[in-house]
Design a protein around this motif. Structure first.
Motif, short mmCIF file in Angstrom:
data_model
loop_
_atom_site.label_atom_id
_atom_site.label_comp_id
_atom_site.label_asym_id
_atom_site.label_seq_id
_atom_site.Cartn_x
_atom_site.Cartn_y
_atom_site.Cartn_z
N ASP A 226 0.82 -1.22 0.00
CA ASP A 226 0.00 0.00 0.00
C ASP A 226 0.85 1.26 0.00
N GLY A 227 1.98 1.24 -0.70
CA GLY A 227 2.84 2.42 -0.82
C GLY A 227 3.77 2.66 0.36
N ASN A 228 3.77 1.77 1.33
CA ASN A 228 4.63 1.93 2.51
C ASN A 228 5.67 0.82 2.58
N ARG A 229 6.94 1.21 2.65
CA ARG A 229 8.00 0.23 2.82
C ARG A 229 7.95 -0.28 4.25
N PHE A 230 7.96 -1.61 4.41
CA PHE A 230 7.87 -2.16 5.76
C PHE A 230 9.04 -3.05 6.15
N ALA A 231 9.88 -3.44 5.19
CA ALA A 231 11.04 -4.26 5.54
C ALA A 231 12.02 -4.31 4.38
N THR A 232 13.27 -4.57 4.73
CA THR A 232 14.32 -4.83 3.76
C THR A 232 15.00 -6.12 4.16
N ILE A 233 15.19 -7.00 3.19
CA ILE A 233 15.91 -8.24 3.45
C ILE A 233 17.16 -8.24 2.58
N LYS A 234 18.29 -8.54 3.20
CA LYS A 234 19.57 -8.65 2.49
C LYS A 234 19.82 -10.10 2.13
N TYR A 235 20.40 -10.31 0.96
CA TYR A 235 20.69 -11.65 0.46
C TYR A 235 22.19 -11.74 0.12
N PRO A 236 23.05 -11.79 1.13
CA PRO A 236 24.50 -11.72 0.88
C PRO A 236 25.09 -12.93 0.17
N GLU A 237 24.42 -14.06 0.23
CA GLU A 237 24.99 -15.28 -0.35
C GLU A 237 24.17 -15.82 -1.52
#
Length: 82
Positions: free
Chosen positions: A35-46
């Motif tokens: 709904d237009g709101n960022r709620f999380a960021t996930i990093k994928y280092p591998e």
């Protein structure tokens, strides 16, 4: 289901879900929006870009839910949960 896909952008307009893929210091990450709101960021280092793109597509398809995103974000070393 109307999907839009750019080089690093996935969107489901009907469900108002967006996944932005970025690369920061050689690490891919996805910023998840609802709904237009960022709620999380996930990093994928591998993981490869293919894996990360699949994760983004699974999110906008409803396979990887908001709850799944938050649960996964909590397991990463440096989660960013907003």
């Amino acid at each position: 289901m109307p999907f839009m896909r750019g080089p690093f952008y996935y969107e489901n307009k009907e469900e108002k879900l967006v996944a932005h893929i970025n690369e920061v210091d050689g690490v891919y990450q996805i910023e998840f929006e609802e709904d237009g709101n960022r709620f999380a960021t996930i990093k994928y280092p591998e993981n490869s870009i293919t894996y990360v793109e699949d994760a983004a597509f699974n999110y906008i398809s409803g396979i990887f839910t908001r709850e799944d995103v938050l649960r996964h974000a909590e397991k990463t070393n440096e989660p960013e949960v907003i």
